[in-house]
Structures are given as structure tokens and as C-alpha cells.
Design an enzyme around this catalytic site. Structure first.
Site, PDB file in Angstrom:
ATOM      1  N   GLY A  55     -11.012  -3.942  -2.578  1.00 44.10           N
ATOM      2  CA  GLY A  55      -9.835  -3.069  -2.432  1.00 44.10           C
ATOM      3  C   GLY A  55      -9.040  -3.079  -3.733  1.00 44.10           C
ATOM      4  O   GLY A  55      -8.859  -4.126  -4.329  1.00 44.10           O
ATOM      5  N   ARG A 116     -16.440  -1.129  -2.760  1.00 43.74           N
ATOM      6  CA  ARG A 116     -17.139  -2.202  -2.056  1.00 43.74           C
ATOM      7  C   ARG A 116     -18.618  -1.862  -2.256  1.00 43.74           C
ATOM      8  O   ARG A 116     -19.016  -0.705  -2.148  1.00 43.74           O
ATOM      9  CB  ARG A 116     -16.760  -2.229  -0.587  1.00 43.74           C
ATOM     10  N   ASP A 147     -11.902 -12.568  -2.187  1.00 45.97           N
ATOM     11  CA  ASP A 147     -12.927 -13.556  -1.834  1.00 45.97           C
ATOM     12  C   ASP A 147     -14.334 -12.975  -1.804  1.00 45.97           C
ATOM     13  O   ASP A 147     -15.297 -13.603  -2.232  1.00 45.97           O
ATOM     14  CB  ASP A 147     -12.620 -14.131  -0.437  1.00 45.97           C
ATOM     15  N   THR A 169      -5.962  -9.053  -4.780  1.00 43.81           N
ATOM     16  CA  THR A 169      -5.966  -8.451  -3.438  1.00 43.81           C
ATOM     17  C   THR A 169      -4.543  -8.429  -2.912  1.00 43.81           C
ATOM     18  O   THR A 169      -3.791  -9.394  -3.135  1.00 43.81           O
ATOM     19  CB  THR A 169      -6.855  -9.221  -2.445  1.00 43.81           C
ATOM     20  N   ASP A 171      -3.780  -8.853  -0.013  1.00 46.81           N
ATOM     21  CA  ASP A 171      -3.720  -9.666   1.211  1.00 46.81           C
ATOM     22  C   ASP A 171      -3.232 -11.100   1.003  1.00 46.81           C
ATOM     23  O   ASP A 171      -2.908 -11.784   1.963  1.00 46.81           O
ATOM     24  CB  ASP A 171      -5.104  -9.717   1.877  1.00 46.81           C
ATOM     25  N   ASP A 173      -4.862 -13.665   0.527  1.00 54.17           N
ATOM     26  CA  ASP A 173      -5.641 -14.586   1.348  1.00 54.17           C
ATOM     27  C   ASP A 173      -6.699 -15.370   0.565  1.00 54.17           C
ATOM     28  O   ASP A 173      -7.697 -15.811   1.141  1.00 54.17           O
ATOM     29  CB  ASP A 173      -6.283 -13.833   2.521  1.00 54.17           C
ATOM     30  N   ARG A 215      -5.876  -7.380   6.350  1.00 50.35           N
ATOM     31  CA  ARG A 215      -7.167  -7.701   6.967  1.00 50.35           C
ATOM     32  C   ARG A 215      -6.951  -8.754   8.060  1.00 50.35           C
ATOM     33  O   ARG A 215      -6.204  -8.503   8.985  1.00 50.35           O
ATOM     34  CB  ARG A 215      -8.170  -8.192   5.916  1.00 50.35           C
TER      35      ARG A 215
HETATM   36  O1  F6P Z   1      -8.228  -6.195   1.102  1.00 50.58           O
HETATM   37  C1  F6P Z   1      -7.279  -5.230   0.939  1.00 50.58           C
HETATM   38  C2  F6P Z   1      -7.245  -4.314   2.124  1.00 50.58           C
HETATM   39  O2  F6P Z   1      -6.304  -3.303   1.881  1.00 50.58           O
HETATM   40  C3  F6P Z   1      -6.982  -4.979   3.470  1.00 50.58           C
HETATM   41  O3  F6P Z   1      -5.631  -5.227   3.704  1.00 50.58           O
HETATM   42  C4  F6P Z   1      -7.591  -3.986   4.412  1.00 50.58           C
HETATM   43  O4  F6P Z   1      -8.009  -4.627   5.603  1.00 50.58           O
HETATM   44  C5  F6P Z   1      -8.778  -3.511   3.662  1.00 50.58           C
HETATM   45  O5  F6P Z   1      -8.499  -3.707   2.291  1.00 50.58           O
HETATM   46  C6  F6P Z   1      -9.113  -2.071   3.875  1.00 50.58           C
HETATM   47  O6  F6P Z   1     -10.313  -1.854   3.213  1.00 50.58           O
HETATM   48  P1  F6P Z   1     -10.939  -0.425   2.926  1.00 50.58           P
HETATM   49  O7  F6P Z   1     -10.112   0.219   1.880  1.00 50.58           O
HETATM   50  O8  F6P Z   1     -12.300  -0.711   2.403  1.00 50.58           O
HETATM   51  O9  F6P Z   1     -10.905   0.301   4.207  1.00 50.58           O
END
Ligand code: F6P
Length: 707
Positions: A55, A116, A147, A169, A171, A173, A215
Site C-alpha cells: 500500500g 501488491r 511486513d 505503511t 497501519d 503495524d 488492516r
Molecule cells: O496497508 C495499508 C492499507 O491501507 C490497509 O490499511 C488496508 O487494509 C489495505 O492497505 C488496503 O489494501 P488495498 O489497497 O490493496 O486494498
């Protein structure tokens, strides 16, 4: 070797922070840790690759920029890999130089794009990624991501590629670090949105459920819960899915006259729409769900994200220069450090228990019966002493955004501990003039988001006299005040020391936009002030670039250069001037401007510290010597105002709560601080003898980042 097509979707086959306890107070200065790798002769790194993965997070550009400029300053070439690991597999690789990263620090998202990458979880994808590193002469790879991206790095490490991870990130985390790039911008964006939703919720007497990202982790929810003064916060770590309890609480609060009910719901819990329907049905209160979603990932990065992003980027290259292999960069216990990548991935992290505790106390709004039921009351002092412990609170000196959040936390936690609270207006003047009011939960309602201080703050020359101090003590005795909480900067704390010398129990909370209270890494108001200054400098930068102008911008700091250093790094200033670290030779500055002008540079930004001053005369000298239109802007008290940032609201709440905890524990004459990653307290007299300087690692790094 498998090609990308052959890879398809095939699946792969194959400390918690130290709780250092108080008394050990140290000077905060250069704590940048050296890479812990041994320094034996290793193959010289000629080229590094950099990519952003997973992300996107605001501040990633600052990190890439710092990687590029630090590497180039050390004679290392840099290749930018587009769309994370996908770009490595697809060979979407470009050369980067200092110019390619110009004008990126203030931009959200990542100019390298991110993705991703499902191929990276297949053996073939990993083989191809490693082979492409070799093919393009990439001796080491810097990966900015979460991570998941670190796990991708490990697969490259297994294939002999040297990889350095940078935590990026929203998050927060990643266990090995207290800070991840993007978190600060995301929580501020969410907080500002929730402030707005709160206005309409109050006007329409609604219940609002706001779902924030994260997340599986509840960091964003926890911080917003504290910063927005939410009635309930639901996170996977804390929520027991007892919706009936929530419904009962909404009904009770509604009966007692509450106009709105704000629930912050973490993405990990989800189901906000369904929850809204059920709550509305059960309570009759109109209930709306708002899912903030991607809103939180975008936007220009905050000052913290730009500065930490830059420091992480510079640190990654430093690690490589010192021979480090397969490390991750981190911010831990107040310093930029690094860990072995595998070790980092095995670490565990939880929500800060102190913040969780504070959230509990503040959402209970000082209901001492509830706290007693939950065993939170350490001393039921009324039962022991026959009277309530009484405390006073004041804000003094210059006001700082976040002071209201601190007062609110003092009042609400004190009431929770069954104490009585008096608030004194205009700092020490209120004590001398007996200008006070009894503080209740209501007095502090709807204040967490407000700038300035409800109690007013001012300097008090009379308090510097024996007579003034005696009058103040008379008031404290008359009201039977057991402890006085003082919120302010160094001057306020010195006033506190005078009272301590006269036998009064004083607990200090450091609040100043200057960050110059030595015993703490954080002071209330600094974060808002640097963001306010940074946003103004961004604007000055836009107009200066269009006009080919040189701009000297003077930022706050009294006698210290913290503001200038942070704002200078965050805005990509060509020159940062502080008394602590920077060469103030005007002739050198002028020659550099002339040389850069010849090379076609259209913008020259100089961030000057108030402690150095004389910005107008510096501007005149530059204009005279270079022929470039040069303007000086002194930001002045602009930096004191505005709604507090998320960090200021959260940390001020924590410090307010800590002060009351200290009093409840029977400690005397302490100053609350944030040091080594935790909220703590020190003996005030000892703490006030310390000195502090802006971070030397940041100062050193800043010199390599401006072109
Ligand atoms: O990891 C960052 C984040 O924004 C999370 O908070 C969320 O769950 C996820 O990415 C969403 O991912 P994507 O953009 O791949 O839907």
C-alpha cells in the site's frame, strides 16, 4: 529461468520496547545508532536499487529522495524500480539522479508507483527478481513497504541479494519500529474528517460510526479515538463484540443529554453499515456509517512523515556504506536504528498499553464508580483521608496547541480518581489574583480539538517577586490544593521550581512549540507548529519557484533550532540555519546561490531559526549580492495557533493522564515526559538541569539532502 508468463498465480512452496524506568534522565542529542553489522571488508557497493511496495503511504517519496541523494552524495548510482517487486520482475527500471527526486518531498503517494505483487510469492517470481537485480548491476536493494514487503525481501536475501527494508505503511503495524512512514499523515487525515463528521453529528443528534483503515491492527482507530474524543473505539485487539453493551451505553448517554455518539470502528472489525442499522433499530438514534477508506492513504505528507521518511532513507544508505547486509531501518527508543531483517520479522507489537488505558479513562469521562469497579482506583483517598484530594491546573507562558487536550485529560482522570480540580486562569496570574473555577467533565467538553488554551496563558512578571509567590501560595493553601499541575515550557517549569522550594507539590507537563524542554523528546504543541510552518513554507515555495525568488523564512524556536531543522528538512530547503549546527557564513551562502543560479536553479529556500534571527537583513544582503529578488517572512505566532495535530492531541492526553497518575501514586515534584518510547516522569529539579540539542543525525543528514 521462468519468464513472467510462466509464473502465473502459482503459490509459493517453499519486544516489545524496553520499559526503562524513570530516574535515569539523559541529555537527548545524537543517538543515531551505528549499524550493528561487523565492518569487515565487503564488496564495494556501486549501484543500489530502490522500490516502494504494498500500500502506498505518504512520505514514501521523502524516503526515496533521501535514498537517492544520500547515495549520490557518496558516489553510488541509484536505479528506481517501478511498481514494487513487479517492476523488478518486469524490468521496469529507470536511472535516478538528484534532479529526478526534486519537488517530490511534499507530494503524497509514491512517484515510483507501488503494487501488491502476487508473482513475488512464487519461487519463479523470486528467482526472476533476484536474477534481474544481478542483470541490472544492483548490488543492494532498498525496499520501502510493510511486513509483506519485508517477507518478499527475505526471499531475495535467500538468493544472495543484499536488501535493506524501510518501514512504510499507514497501519503502524511493523513490530520492529515505533514509527512507520505514512501513519502520521493518515491519522491526521482521519482525525480531520472525524472532526467534521462530529460537527454534523452533534447538529443532527446522531450516532456516527466511522471506519478507519489499519488492516488487522487498531493503531489508527486508537489514535483517532483519543484525538477525536470518541465515545467508543472498536479494535480487534480490544473489542469483545458485545454490541448490546454498546447499545446500552448509547442509551444511557443519550438520556443524560449527550448530543452525539461517535464510534471509531477499525477496519479489522468492519461491518460498519450493518452495525449502524442494528444500533439505529435498537436505540432509535439516527445512525450513519462512514468508511474513510483510501482518503487516509492520500495527501501531502505531514512534517513527521517527511522528516522520518528522509531519515529512514538516509539511514538505509548509511547502513550499506558501513557494510550492513539484510537489515531493516527502525525508529526505536528515540533513535534511528537498524535490526537484522529476520529478527525484525519475528518481533511482536501491541497497542501501547498506556494509551489504551488513557482511552478507557477518557471515554469513561472520569466516572470514578466505573473505574473503581474495574480496579483502576489505586487510592480511594476520600475513604482514607476523609476528604478528596484536590488539585490545581494552569497553563502558563506561550500557549501551545494541545494544551486543551492536556487539561481535559487532567480533569477527567482526576475526577476518575475521585479528586477535585480547580483551574487557574492566565497561568500564575490566576493563582495570585484568585482567578479560578472548579473544573468538571462538562467544563472540558468539546475542547480536545480546539487550539489555544481554555484556561488562557500568559507570562506573569509579578510571580517573579517574593510577594507574588507568597500570594500564589496563599491561594493554594486556601483551596487546600494538594498538588498543582503546571502546563508550559521552561519558564513555567522554573516557576514550578520556585513553588517547590516553598513546599508546594508541583507536577509539570511540558508544553511548548519550541521542543526545548530537555528531559523529553516531545513537548505539547511542537507537532502542530511544525506542520503549520511547513504548510506555509510549501506555499512560499510554490510562489518563489514561479517568480525565481529567494525566500528566507524564519520559524519559531526561541533559543533552539528544532523547528528550523524539522521544517527545513520537510520542505527541502537549500539552507537551514540554526545556532546549534549550521554554518552561518553569509558569503558562503551567497556564493552557493550564485553557483546554483548559474546551473539553472530557480528556487532558493532558506529556513532560518528565530534563535538566529535577522532574516530581513539576511534577505537584503542576498538580494544585493545575487541580484535575485529575496524576501523574508517571519512566521511568528502563526505557529502557536490552529487545531492541534493528532499527535498533539494524543500525547497531550497521555501526558495529562500521566500527571494525575503521578499524583495518585503519591509522587511529588515530578515532570512528565516522553522518553525512549514511553510516557514517564522525572524529578523536576534534576530534569530542569539538563540540556538538549536538536538531533545530530538529522542535522548531518539534512546537509546531503538539499541539492
Ligand atoms: O496497508 C495499508 C492499507 O491501507 C490497509 O490499511 C488496508 O487494509 C489495505 O492497505 C488496503 O489494501 P488495498 O489497497 O490493496 O486494498
Amino acid at each position: 529461468m521462468a519468464t513472467k508468463k510462466e509464473i502465473g498465480d502459482k503459490k509459493k512452496t517453499t519486544a516489545k520496547s524496553s520499559q526503562k524506568k524513570v530516574e535515569k534522565v539523559k541529555v537527548v542529542s545524537d543517538k543515531a545508532a551505528m549499524p550493528t553489522e561487523d565492518k569487515k571488508e565487503k564488496k564495494k557497493i556501486k549501484t543500489i536499487g530502490v522500490l516502494t511496495s504494498g500500500g502506498d503511504a505518504p512520505g514514501m517519496n521523502a524516503a526515496v529522495r533521501a535514498v537517492v541523494r544520500t547515495a549520490i552524495a557518496n558516489g553510488i548510482a541509484v536505479k528506481g524500480i517501478k511498481r514494487g517487486f513487479s517492476g523488478l520482475i518486469d524490468e521496469d527500471i529507470v536511472d535516478l539522479n538528484s534532479r529526478s527526486v526534486a519537488d517530490t518531498i511534499q507530494k503524497g503517494g509514491t512517484f515510483l508507483f507501488t503494487a501488491r505483487c502476487p508473482e513475488m510469492i512464487t519461487t519463479e517470481g523470486q528467482d526472476l527478481a533476484a536474477a534481474n537485480c544481478r542483470k541490472h548491476g544492483i548490488d543492494a536493494l532498498v525496499v520501502i513497504g510493510g511486513d509483506g514487503s519485508y517477507k518478499g525481501c527475505l526471499t531475495l536475501k535467500e538468493r544472495g541479494i543484499n536488501v535493506i527494508g524501510i518501514p512504510g505503511t499507514i497501519d503502524l503495524d511493523i513490530a520492529s519500529t515505533e514509527y512507520t512512514i505514512g501513519f502520521d499523515t493518515a491519522v491526521n487525515t482521519a482525525m480531520n474528517a472525524i472532526d467534521k463528521i462530529r460537527d454534523t453529528s452533534t447538529s443532527q443528534e446522531r450516532c456516527s460510526i466511522i471506519e478507519v483503515m489499519g488492516r488487522h491492527a487498531g493503531y489508527i482507530a486508537l489514535w483517532c479515538g483519543l484525538a477525536n474524543g470518541a465515545e467508543a473505539v472498536l479494535t480487534t485487539e480490544l473489542y469483545k463484540y458485545e454490541e448490546q453493551k454498546l447499545i446500552n451505553d448509547i442509551q444511557t448517554k443519550r438520556k443524560s443529554g449527550r448530543k452525539h455518539y461517535i464510534i471509531i470502528n477499525a477496519e479489522g472489525i468492519g461491518d460498519s453499515e450493518g452495525m449502524a442499522k442494528r444500533i439505529e433499530y435498537a436505540t432509535g438514534m439516527p445512525t450513519t456509517a462512514t468508511i474513510l477508506g483510501y482518503l487516509q492513504r492520500g495527501g501531502s505528507p505531514t512534517c513527521k512523515d517527511r522528516v522520518y521518511g528522509s531519515a529512514f532513507g538516509a539511514k538505509a544508505v548509511d547502513i550499506l556504506l558501513k557494510g550492513g547486509e539484510n537489515r531493516v531501518v527502525a525508529f526505536k527508543n528515540g533513535a534511528f536504528v537498524d535490526f537484522d531483517m529476520e529478527e525484525a520479522l519475528s518481533m511482536k507489537k501491541t497497542l501501547d498499553p498506556f494509551l489504551v488505558d488513557m482511552l478507557g479513562k477518557l471515554t469513561r469521562k472520569g466516572d470514578s464508580r466505573l473505574m473503581k469497579n474495574e480496579g483502576l482506583l489505586a487510592v480511594d483517598n476520600e475513604e482514607n483521608t476523609g476528604r478528596k484530594t484536590t488539585i490545581g491546573v494552569l497553563t502558563s507562558g506561550m500557549d501551545a496547541p494541545g494544551m486543551n487536550a492536556a487539561i481535559r485529560a487532567v480533569v477527567r482522570s482526576a475526577i476518575g480518581y475521585n479528586m477535585k480540580v480547580f483551574g487557574f486562569r492566565r497561568g500564575y496570574s490566576g493563582l495570585i489574583e484568585k482567578d479560578y473555577l472548579e473544573m468538571t467533565n462538562k467544563t472540558m467538553s468539546e475542547t480536545v480539538q480546539r487550539g489555544g488554551t481554555q484556561l488562557l496563558a500568559s507570562d506573569c512578571p509579578e510571580f517573579l517577586t517574593e510577594e507574588g509567590q507568597n500570594k500564589a501560595i496563599e491561594t493554594l493553601k486556601e483551596l487546600k490544593i494538594d498538588a498543582l499541575v503546571i502546563i508550559g515550557g521552561n519558564g513555567t517549569m522554573r516557576g514550578g521550581l520556585d513553588l517547590i522550594a516553598k513546599g508546594i507539590n508541583v507536577v509539570g507537563i511540558p508544553a511548548t512549540i519550541d521542543l526545548d524542554v530537555a528531559c523529553t523528546e516531545y513537548t505539547i504543541g511542537f507537532d502542530t507548529a511544525i506542520n503549520t510552518a511547513m504548510e506555509s513554507i510549501d506555499k512560499i515555495r510554490d510562489t518563489s519557484a514561479s517568480h525565481e525568488r529567494c525566500s528566507v523564512i524564519e520559524v519559531a524556536g526561541k533559543r533552539s533550532g528544532h523547528n528550523a531543522l524539522w521544517c527545513g528538512i520537510a520542505t527541502g530547503a537549500e539552507e537551514i540555519i540554526t545556532n546549534e549546527y549550521h554554518d552561518q557564513n553569509q558569503q558562503r551562502m551567497i556564493s552557493e546561490i550564485i553557483n546554483k543560479k548559474k546551473l539553472g536553479k530557480r528556487l532558493h529556500l532558506i529556513v532560518n531559526s528565530e534563535s538566529v534571527g535577522k532574516s530581513a537583513s539576511l534577505a537584503k544582503n542576498i538580494e544585493f549580492a545575487t541580484g535575485l529578488e529575496t524576501r523574508a517572512t517571519v512566521l511568528g505566532i502563526l505557529q502557536c495557533g490552529g487545531t492541534p495535530s493528532c499527535q498533539d492531541r494524543v500525547f497531550a492526553s497521555a501526558m495529562g493522564g500521566k500527571a494525575v497518575e503521578v499524583i495518585n501514586a503519591g509522587k511529588k515534584n515530578r515532570i512528565v515526559a516522553y522518553q525512549n518510547g514511553e510516557f514517564t516522569d522525572f524529578d523536576m529539579e534534576k530534569a530542569m538541569r539538563l540540556q538538549k540539542f536538536p538531533d545530530a543525525y538529522m542535522a548531518e543528514m539534512s546537509k546531503k539532502l538539499s541539492r
